[in-house]
Design a protein around this motif. Structure first.
Motif, PDB file in Angstrom:
ATOM      1  N   LEU A 146       0.827  -1.210   0.000  1.00  0.00           N
ATOM      2  CA  LEU A 146       0.000   0.000   0.000  1.00  0.00           C
ATOM      3  C   LEU A 146       0.860   1.259   0.000  1.00  0.00           C
ATOM      4  CD1 LEU A 146      -2.864  -0.955   2.492  1.00  0.00           C
ATOM      5  CD2 LEU A 146      -3.082  -0.549   0.032  1.00  0.00           C
ATOM      6  N   LEU A 147       1.954   1.239   0.760  1.00  0.00           N
ATOM      7  CA  LEU A 147       2.854   2.392   0.766  1.00  0.00           C
ATOM      8  C   LEU A 147       3.374   2.660  -0.644  1.00  0.00           C
ATOM      9  CD1 LEU A 147       4.523   4.591   2.162  1.00  0.00           C
ATOM     10  CD2 LEU A 147       6.250   2.850   2.671  1.00  0.00           C
ATOM     11  N   HIS A 148       3.799   1.606  -1.337  1.00  0.00           N
ATOM     12  CA  HIS A 148       4.270   1.766  -2.722  1.00  0.00           C
ATOM     13  C   HIS A 148       3.162   2.334  -3.600  1.00  0.00           C
ATOM     14  CE1 HIS A 148       6.152   0.838  -6.608  1.00  0.00           C
ATOM     15  NE2 HIS A 148       4.971   0.342  -6.962  1.00  0.00           N
ATOM     16  N   ARG A 152       3.355   6.009  -5.546  1.00  0.00           N
ATOM     17  CA  ARG A 152       3.214   6.131  -6.998  1.00  0.00           C
ATOM     18  C   ARG A 152       2.045   7.072  -7.348  1.00  0.00           C
ATOM     19  NH1 ARG A 152       4.598   6.582 -10.620  1.00  0.00           N
ATOM     20  NH2 ARG A 152       3.767   5.123 -12.186  1.00  0.00           N
ATOM     21  N   TYR A 153       0.960   6.968  -6.584  1.00  0.00           N
ATOM     22  CA  TYR A 153      -0.186   7.837  -6.839  1.00  0.00           C
ATOM     23  C   TYR A 153       0.193   9.302  -6.646  1.00  0.00           C
ATOM     24  CZ  TYR A 153      -4.811   9.976  -6.331  1.00  0.00           C
ATOM     25  OH  TYR A 153      -5.912  10.780  -6.468  1.00  0.00           O
ATOM     26  N   CYS A 154       0.896   9.580  -5.577  1.00  0.00           N
ATOM     27  CA  CYS A 154       1.323  10.961  -5.319  1.00  0.00           C
ATOM     28  C   CYS A 154       2.270  11.453  -6.409  1.00  0.00           C
ATOM     29  CB  CYS A 154       2.004  11.052  -3.948  1.00  0.00           C
ATOM     30  SG  CYS A 154       0.888  10.746  -2.553  1.00  0.00           S
ATOM     31  N   GLY A 351      -0.190   2.914  -9.129  1.00  0.00           N
ATOM     32  CA  GLY A 351      -0.884   3.938  -8.352  1.00  0.00           C
ATOM     33  C   GLY A 351      -2.003   4.638  -9.089  1.00  0.00           C
ATOM     34  N   ASP A 352      -2.689   3.926  -9.990  1.00  0.00           N
ATOM     35  CA  ASP A 352      -3.777   4.546 -10.752  1.00  0.00           C
ATOM     36  C   ASP A 352      -5.053   4.539  -9.909  1.00  0.00           C
ATOM     37  OD1 ASP A 352      -5.344   5.643 -12.683  1.00  0.00           O
ATOM     38  OD2 ASP A 352      -5.419   3.876 -13.969  1.00  0.00           O
ATOM     39  N   LEU A 353      -5.141   5.476  -8.983  1.00  0.00           N
ATOM     40  CA  LEU A 353      -6.251   5.535  -8.031  1.00  0.00           C
ATOM     41  C   LEU A 353      -7.290   6.585  -8.379  1.00  0.00           C
ATOM     42  CD1 LEU A 353      -4.349   5.200  -4.619  1.00  0.00           C
ATOM     43  CD2 LEU A 353      -5.902   3.528  -5.633  1.00  0.00           C
ATOM     44  N   ASP A 354      -7.027   7.422  -9.359  1.00  0.00           N
ATOM     45  CA  ASP A 354      -7.943   8.523  -9.651  1.00  0.00           C
ATOM     46  C   ASP A 354      -9.386   8.077  -9.894  1.00  0.00           C
ATOM     47  OD1 ASP A 354      -6.553  10.848  -9.227  1.00  0.00           O
ATOM     48  OD2 ASP A 354      -5.726  10.948 -11.248  1.00  0.00           O
TER      49      ASP A 354
END
Length: 377
Positions: A146-148, A152-154, A351-354
């Motif tokens: 989750l940290l990774h 990546r998202y940031c 990190g593709d969370l958008d």
């Protein structure tokens, strides 16, 4: 990909008009003129704190106006390219119109998000903590994953990240993680991630390769502005120093630079070992502690769970907000909104969370019906 039509351009124009109304752009233009005038008056910087707040309001108003003006320009460009492409039968112009329209759709989604961030701290920075839950050693590995994902998202959003504390676990993963995110709307965006996250996969530590379900909790707090007063008496805290155990270079790991601050009345413990000096690490700890105590005070005043943390549950079965399934099939699904995707790697690795964050905020404000990630694209 949606077909390029005049109807689609009309829908984009209507959507742009709605967003312009949400953001009160005419008022923002007037505010820009007023604040720019005030910022040039003699004695403006005599009260530095008030001046910084005014300049922050000015920057926000300018961003809103610039975003809408840029969107209007893209809509005009897409309309012109489409009309000329149809008239001349030019596929290149039609492709240009399609690309511009797609870019405009993305920009409008960002502007819509901005219009939803009306909370006191939504447009500011965030403190994110990831904590292992049920699942033993696997939960510590899940924390590192989750940290990774969040780093990546940031990075994708252009936010600055400072990892305050992420000590390695003895066997696998990390014991916990706390990091500070600085950037536009960081807290407003990231509060969508607060809650319990569930992972289902084949255990990497099980010789029999059995399926394992693991949990981790994510807490998101705002970085409090300097003008928010939180009183912490010196005799209410205990400060311990120790060797830093995480990455940070030889100078960090060979000195007692890591700091642990314990707030005695509440039992809240904050650690930081990112910086090279005790003074810097203690300052970071105190900033995080202020945010935690502020949230606690809100809870006491309301005598209920407040909106900053959301409902507090055990980090385990039945309480998850999102599931990440790697076996026997692949899927990431948000249980609040129904938003889902089968492209697990794009979420966990890239990190593709958008799409998930956007769907959450639409759900909160009662906007459009949640859709899958594939439908969003």
């Amino acid at each position: 990909m949606a077909e390029m039509t005049q109807e689609r351009l009309g829908e984009l124009a209507d959507r742009l008009a709605e967003v312009e109304g949400y953001l009160h752009v005419d008022e923002s233009r007037a505010l820009v003129s007023d604040l720019e005038r005030r910022s040039t008056e003699p004695g403006f910087w005599d009260d530095a704190n008030a001046a910084r707040q005014t300049m922050a309001r000015l920057a926000k108003a300018k961003d809103d106006v610039a975003g809408i003006e840029a969107a209007h320009a893209k809509l005009d460009d897409a309309q012109a390219a489409f009309e000329l492409g149809v008239e001349m039968g030019d596929d290149d112009l039609l492709a240009e119109a399609e690309a511009t329209a797609s870019s405009l759709e993305h920009d409008l989604s960002e502007l819509e998000l901005t219009s939803w961030f009306t909370g006191e701290f939504d447009q500011g920075d965030a403190i994110v903590s990831v904590t292992p839950g049920q699942g033993g050693l696997e939960a510590q590995d899940w924390c590192s994953m989750l940290l990774h994902m969040y780093l990546r998202y940031c990075e994708r959003r252009g936010w600055k990240v400072t990892v305050n504390d992420a000590p390695a676990a003895e066997v696998i993963g990390i014991d916990r993680a706390t990091f500070t995110v600085s950037g536009k709307n960081a807290y407003g965006m990231l509060r969508a991630e607060q809650g319990v996250h569930r992972l289902v996969r084949i255990s990497p530590t099980d010789a029999k390769k059995r399926r394992q379900t693991t949990f981790a909790g994510v807490e998101v707090l705002p970085v409090l502005p300097d003008d928010i007063e939180v009183k912490i008496a010196p005799d209410e805290i205990r400060v311990d120093v120790y060797h830093a155990s995480g990455p940070g270079g030889q100078g960090v790991n060979t000195t007692d630079s890591a700091v642990r601050v314990t707030h005695l009345p509440t039992g809240i413990v904050v650690t930081c070992q990112n910086e090279r000096s005790q003074i810097q690490n203690k300052a970071t700890c105190m900033s995080i502690l202020r945010s935690k105590l502020y949230e606690l005070e809100l809870q006491k005043r309301a005598e209920a769970l407040d909106e900053l943390r959301g409902p507090k549950h055990d980090i385990g079965f039945g309480n998850q907000i999102r599931s990440y399934v790697l076996y026997p099939y692949q899927m990431v699904k948000d249980l609040r909104t129904g938003c889902e995707t089968g492209n697990v790697d794009s979420v966990l690795s890239d990190g593709d969370l958008d799409p998930f964050v956007t769907a959450y905020h639409r759900w909160v404000v009662g906007g459009r019906e949640p859709v899958s990630v594939e439908d969003e694209q």
